[in-house]
Design a protein around this motif. Structure first.
Motif, PDB file in Angstrom:
ATOM      1  N   CYS A  12       0.843  -1.185   0.000  1.00 19.66           N
ATOM      2  CA  CYS A  12       0.000   0.000   0.000  1.00 19.66           C
ATOM      3  C   CYS A  12       0.884   1.243   0.000  1.00 19.66           C
ATOM      4  O   CYS A  12       2.034   1.189  -0.446  1.00 19.66           O
ATOM      5  CB  CYS A  12      -0.918  -0.010   1.233  1.00 19.66           C
ATOM      6  SG  CYS A  12      -2.312   1.151   1.107  1.00 19.66           S
ATOM      7  N   GLU A  13       0.368   2.343   0.525  1.00 23.11           N
ATOM      8  CA  GLU A  13       1.130   3.579   0.706  1.00 23.11           C
ATOM      9  C   GLU A  13       1.198   3.888   2.194  1.00 23.11           C
ATOM     10  O   GLU A  13       0.181   3.795   2.901  1.00 23.11           O
ATOM     11  CB  GLU A  13       0.471   4.738  -0.038  1.00 23.11           C
ATOM     12  CG  GLU A  13       1.218   6.057   0.089  1.00 23.11           C
ATOM     13  CD  GLU A  13       0.606   7.157  -0.765  1.00 23.11           C
ATOM     14  OE1 GLU A  13       0.785   8.338  -0.419  1.00 23.11           O
ATOM     15  OE2 GLU A  13      -0.051   6.837  -1.776  1.00 23.11           O
ATOM     16  N   TYR A  14       2.387   4.256   2.675  1.00 24.06           N
ATOM     17  CA  TYR A  14       2.609   4.401   4.117  1.00 24.06           C
ATOM     18  C   TYR A  14       3.378   5.682   4.430  1.00 24.06           C
ATOM     19  O   TYR A  14       4.081   6.229   3.565  1.00 24.06           O
ATOM     20  CB  TYR A  14       3.395   3.196   4.656  1.00 24.06           C
ATOM     21  CG  TYR A  14       2.738   1.875   4.354  1.00 24.06           C
ATOM     22  CD1 TYR A  14       1.750   1.354   5.188  1.00 24.06           C
ATOM     23  CD2 TYR A  14       3.091   1.153   3.215  1.00 24.06           C
ATOM     24  CE1 TYR A  14       1.118   0.154   4.893  1.00 24.06           C
ATOM     25  CE2 TYR A  14       2.462  -0.045   2.906  1.00 24.06           C
ATOM     26  CZ  TYR A  14       1.479  -0.535   3.750  1.00 24.06           C
ATOM     27  OH  TYR A  14       0.850  -1.717   3.447  1.00 24.06           O
ATOM     28  N   SER A 170      -0.760   0.465  10.730  1.00 20.98           N
ATOM     29  CA  SER A 170      -1.281   1.683  11.352  1.00 20.98           C
ATOM     30  C   SER A 170      -0.821   2.945  10.619  1.00 20.98           C
ATOM     31  O   SER A 170      -1.449   4.002  10.736  1.00 20.98           O
ATOM     32  CB  SER A 170      -0.853   1.751  12.821  1.00 20.98           C
ATOM     33  OG  SER A 170       0.498   2.181  12.958  1.00 20.98           O
ATOM     34  N   TRP A 171       0.269   2.847   9.862  1.00 17.76           N
ATOM     35  CA  TRP A 171       0.809   4.002   9.164  1.00 17.76           C
ATOM     36  C   TRP A 171       0.412   4.034   7.692  1.00 17.76           C
ATOM     37  O   TRP A 171       0.988   4.790   6.905  1.00 17.76           O
ATOM     38  CB  TRP A 171       2.326   4.053   9.311  1.00 17.76           C
ATOM     39  CG  TRP A 171       2.752   4.405  10.704  1.00 17.76           C
ATOM     40  CD1 TRP A 171       3.293   3.587  11.648  1.00 17.76           C
ATOM     41  CD2 TRP A 171       2.621   5.692  11.321  1.00 17.76           C
ATOM     42  NE1 TRP A 171       3.514   4.268  12.806  1.00 17.76           N
ATOM     43  CE2 TRP A 171       3.113   5.576  12.641  1.00 17.76           C
ATOM     44  CE3 TRP A 171       2.135   6.929  10.891  1.00 17.76           C
ATOM     45  CZ2 TRP A 171       3.130   6.642  13.532  1.00 17.76           C
ATOM     46  CZ3 TRP A 171       2.151   7.990  11.777  1.00 17.76           C
ATOM     47  CH2 TRP A 171       2.647   7.853  13.083  1.00 17.76           C
ATOM     48  N   SER A 172      -0.580   3.217   7.293  1.00 19.54           N
ATOM     49  CA  SER A 172      -1.058   3.271   5.913  1.00 19.54           C
ATOM     50  C   SER A 172      -1.802   4.586   5.673  1.00 19.54           C
ATOM     51  O   SER A 172      -2.384   5.170   6.590  1.00 19.54           O
ATOM     52  CB  SER A 172      -1.961   2.080   5.592  1.00 19.54           C
ATOM     53  OG  SER A 172      -3.135   2.121   6.377  1.00 19.54           O
ATOM     54  N   VAL A 173      -1.737   5.066   4.452  1.00 18.71           N
ATOM     55  CA  VAL A 173      -2.370   6.334   4.076  1.00 18.71           C
ATOM     56  C   VAL A 173      -3.664   6.016   3.334  1.00 18.71           C
ATOM     57  O   VAL A 173      -3.668   5.210   2.405  1.00 18.71           O
ATOM     58  CB  VAL A 173      -1.435   7.173   3.181  1.00 18.71           C
ATOM     59  CG1 VAL A 173      -2.068   8.519   2.857  1.00 18.71           C
ATOM     60  CG2 VAL A 173      -0.083   7.361   3.858  1.00 18.71           C
ATOM     61  N   GLU A 174      -4.729   6.651   3.743  1.00 23.53           N
ATOM     62  CA  GLU A 174      -6.036   6.331   3.189  1.00 23.53           C
ATOM     63  C   GLU A 174      -6.599   7.490   2.380  1.00 23.53           C
ATOM     64  O   GLU A 174      -6.277   8.664   2.594  1.00 23.53           O
ATOM     65  CB  GLU A 174      -7.017   5.982   4.323  1.00 23.53           C
ATOM     66  CG  GLU A 174      -6.569   4.814   5.197  1.00 23.53           C
ATOM     67  CD  GLU A 174      -6.471   3.510   4.424  1.00 23.53           C
ATOM     68  OE1 GLU A 174      -7.180   3.384   3.385  1.00 23.53           O
ATOM     69  OE2 GLU A 174      -5.693   2.632   4.828  1.00 23.53           O
ATOM     70  N   GLY A 175      -7.469   7.128   1.428  1.00 21.19           N
ATOM     71  CA  GLY A 175      -8.284   8.095   0.700  1.00 21.19           C
ATOM     72  C   GLY A 175      -7.500   9.207   0.030  1.00 21.19           C
ATOM     73  O   GLY A 175      -6.456   9.005  -0.589  1.00 21.19           O
ATOM     74  N   CYS A 176      -8.013  10.420   0.178  1.00 18.53           N
ATOM     75  CA  CYS A 176      -7.457  11.577  -0.519  1.00 18.53           C
ATOM     76  C   CYS A 176      -6.114  12.037   0.034  1.00 18.53           C
ATOM     77  O   CYS A 176      -5.482  12.936  -0.534  1.00 18.53           O
ATOM     78  CB  CYS A 176      -8.449  12.734  -0.476  1.00 18.53           C
ATOM     79  SG  CYS A 176      -9.980  12.405  -1.384  1.00 18.53           S
ATOM     80  N   GLN A 177      -5.670  11.431   1.143  1.00 14.53           N
ATOM     81  CA  GLN A 177      -4.359  11.770   1.685  1.00 14.53           C
ATOM     82  C   GLN A 177      -3.234  11.078   0.916  1.00 14.53           C
ATOM     83  O   GLN A 177      -2.062  11.415   1.089  1.00 14.53           O
ATOM     84  CB  GLN A 177      -4.280  11.371   3.166  1.00 14.53           C
ATOM     85  CG  GLN A 177      -5.306  12.070   4.054  1.00 14.53           C
ATOM     86  CD  GLN A 177      -5.117  13.581   4.037  1.00 14.53           C
ATOM     87  OE1 GLN A 177      -4.001  14.073   4.168  1.00 14.53           O
ATOM     88  NE2 GLN A 177      -6.211  14.313   3.868  1.00 14.53           N
ATOM     89  N   ARG A 178      -3.604  10.141   0.062  1.00 12.13           N
ATOM     90  CA  ARG A 178      -2.598   9.404  -0.696  1.00 12.13           C
ATOM     91  C   ARG A 178      -1.970  10.283  -1.776  1.00 12.13           C
ATOM     92  O   ARG A 178      -2.635  11.118  -2.389  1.00 12.13           O
ATOM     93  CB  ARG A 178      -3.216   8.166  -1.346  1.00 12.13           C
ATOM     94  CG  ARG A 178      -3.632   7.097  -0.339  1.00 12.13           C
ATOM     95  CD  ARG A 178      -4.263   5.924  -1.051  1.00 12.13           C
ATOM     96  NE  ARG A 178      -4.649   4.875  -0.110  1.00 12.13           N
ATOM     97  CZ  ARG A 178      -5.353   3.802  -0.457  1.00 12.13           C
ATOM     98  NH1 ARG A 178      -5.735   3.642  -1.714  1.00 12.13           N
ATOM     99  NH2 ARG A 178      -5.656   2.891   0.459  1.00 12.13           N
ATOM    100  N   LEU A 179      -0.689  10.047  -2.013  1.00 14.20           N
ATOM    101  CA  LEU A 179       0.052  10.803  -3.016  1.00 14.20           C
ATOM    102  C   LEU A 179       0.586   9.918  -4.134  1.00 14.20           C
ATOM    103  O   LEU A 179       1.004  10.417  -5.182  1.00 14.20           O
ATOM    104  CB  LEU A 179       1.226  11.536  -2.357  1.00 14.20           C
ATOM    105  CG  LEU A 179       0.862  12.504  -1.226  1.00 14.20           C
ATOM    106  CD1 LEU A 179       2.135  13.025  -0.567  1.00 14.20           C
ATOM    107  CD2 LEU A 179       0.021  13.655  -1.756  1.00 14.20           C
ATOM    108  N   LEU A 180       0.617   8.599  -3.908  1.00 12.90           N
ATOM    109  CA  LEU A 180       1.227   7.674  -4.850  1.00 12.90           C
ATOM    110  C   LEU A 180       0.273   6.600  -5.352  1.00 12.90           C
ATOM    111  O   LEU A 180       0.454   6.052  -6.434  1.00 12.90           O
ATOM    112  CB  LEU A 180       2.442   7.001  -4.199  1.00 12.90           C
ATOM    113  CG  LEU A 180       3.557   7.943  -3.734  1.00 12.90           C
ATOM    114  CD1 LEU A 180       4.514   7.216  -2.809  1.00 12.90           C
ATOM    115  CD2 LEU A 180       4.300   8.530  -4.927  1.00 12.90           C
ATOM    116  N   VAL A 181      -0.719   6.280  -4.555  1.00 10.44           N
ATOM    117  CA  VAL A 181      -1.688   5.230  -4.874  1.00 10.44           C
ATOM    118  C   VAL A 181      -3.054   5.874  -5.041  1.00 10.44           C
ATOM    119  O   VAL A 181      -3.395   6.824  -4.328  1.00 10.44           O
ATOM    120  CB  VAL A 181      -1.729   4.163  -3.762  1.00 10.44           C
ATOM    121  CG1 VAL A 181      -2.769   3.091  -4.068  1.00 10.44           C
ATOM    122  CG2 VAL A 181      -0.355   3.528  -3.582  1.00 10.44           C
TER     123      VAL A 181
END
Length: 428
Positions: A12-14, A170-181
């Motif tokens: 994922c993105e973290y 716990s450090w995965s990035v969700e939704g609109c906060q993502r920059l790469l996924v």
């Protein structure tokens, strides 16, 4: 940041590292299982500078974007502050000038974040807290601290692997906060971590142990670095990767490359185990043929990277090939008239300029100099970056580390330059 080693195989993105106080910066990491295994590798990196509303993206193919604009010429100075983006030997370096934070990205192989002492007790994310206490480095995004491995609870135990997995997720990035996924993509994090690949009962355990043992050998090629950087964690990672790849030792080469890079950064003149083809413990004969070759021969005839032919009889120094996007390399040829015949010319010498490393010159009669000093023993490894110069069957071959560019000269008239596929569209 406090030298605690852990493994996490999320896809994922973290948040890799973040300033939790003033949010000076945040570093995101995207991971994927692109090698078709149950384990993941780094795919891309993003760096945010909130106060200047800047986002820097470093992709797996080596491209760079700032606020969705591709940066075609490096080094590049960010317009709103003194931060810089540069590239040398395939490694992208982002220096946040106002904070001292440095992010290095060797595409799909190595990501490194360095922060100055001012950020002590201010960081969070997968890189930990930077407070001198590795025991609390597994602090989750919600503040819960998971137990770290210890002598009584080793890193490969079910308890440690569960801690790593819960901490990482716990450090995965969700939704609109993502920059790469994409915000719509579903993270493929498992509720349970994959099994420890290198247990003593694993069929590849003995092979991994034997292959990686040189890392801690006090008489081995890395012995000079032991007092600077403890090889224990690298040894464990090496075993982990060999077992995760079902005994394929090539998977551990990225770990060895990372250790050699760290040692050189510490000023250690380390003996490399990576051959001119980028293979660990290779013999230099396995270089990939992917890419393209430009050839100069005879009086002189030129065959371009795209297999077009032309002739040119000038007797001067010329640019034969260079990286027009990242400035990784520049190759010159010097031509001369021979025997009083001014109608044709021949190649007399080749010069290879590598930024921040120096100039390698290949002369007629197979004389080789590096920064003006004659080389007499081959193979010769340039300590600063690992570039390898060899002499085989009357030809001098230079393989530029990380970029993978190979230059050969027979000392008389034949010159060949081979570049990897990723340089398509950026040579001149």
């Amino acid at each position: 940041f406090d030298s605690m080693a852990h493994d996490f195989q999320g896809k994922c993105e973290y948040i890799l590292a973040k300033d939790r106080h003033s949010e000076d910066f945040t570093v995101h990491l995207q991971t994927d299982d692109s090698r078709g295994l149950s384990y993941t590798w780094p795919e891309a990196v993003a760096i945010t500078i909130p106060k200047h509303k800047l986002v820097i993206r470093l992709w797996g193919n080596g491209t760079v974007y700032v606020n969705n604009l591709q940066i075609l010429s490096l080094p590049y100075v960010l317009p709103r502050d003194s931060s810089t983006i540069s590239r040398a030997h395939g490694v992208l370096t982002v220096r946040l000038g106002w904070s001292g934070v440095v992010v290095r990205w060797n595409p799909k192989r190595l990501v490194e974040v360095s922060v100055p002492p001012e950020y002590g007790n201010r960081t969070c994310g997968l890189c930990g807290q930077y407070n001198g206490n590795p025991a609390d480095d597994l602090e989750a995004a919600d503040g819960h601290v998971y137990p770290a491995s210890s002598v009584s609870v080793p890193s490969w135990s079910a308890r440690s692997r569960l801690s790593y997995n819960l901490f990482g997720r716990s450090w995965s990035v969700e939704g609109c906060q993502r920059l790469l996924v994409s915000p719509k993509d579903v993270c493929l994090d498992n509720d349970s971590p994959p099994p420890a690949p290198c247990m003593r009962t694993s069929p590849t355990y003995a092979k991994a142990q034997a292959y990686c043992s040189f890392l801690t050998d006090r008489r081995g090629p890395y012995r000079k670095c032991h007092d600077h950087i403890d090889p224990a964690a690298v040894y464990r990672s090496c075993q982990y990767d060999v077992c995760a790849c079902h005994g394929d030792t090539a998977c551990a080469c990225d770990v060895l490359l990372a250790y050699e890079t760290q040692c050189r950064d510490d000023g250690v003149d380390i003996d490399t185990v990576i051959d001119e083809c980028g293979v660990c413990f290779g013999d230099g004969t396995s270089c990939t043929t992917d890419g393209a070759t430009c050839q100069v021969s005879g009086d002189p005839h030129y065959k371009t990277f795209d297999n077009s032919g032309h002739h040119f009889q000038g007797a001067c120094e010329y640019d034969l090939a260079k990286d027009c996007l990242w400035n990784d390399f520049e190759i010159h040829v010097q031509n001369e008239h021979r025997g009083g015949n001014t109608a044709v010319s021949w190649t007399k010498a080749v010069a290879i300029k590598v930024p921040n490393v120096g100039v390698i010159r290949l002369w007629a009669g197979r004389l080789v100099t590096f920064n003006g000093i004659p080389l007499e023993t081959f193979p010769y490894v340039i300590a600063k970056d690992g570039t390898i110069i060899t002499q085989h069957f009357g030809r001098i071959k230079v393989r530029l580390a990380s970029s993978g560019v190979v230059v050969t000269f027979d000392g008389d008239h034949l010159v060949e330059v081979t570049v990897p596929e990723w340089y398509r569209g950026q040579r001149c």
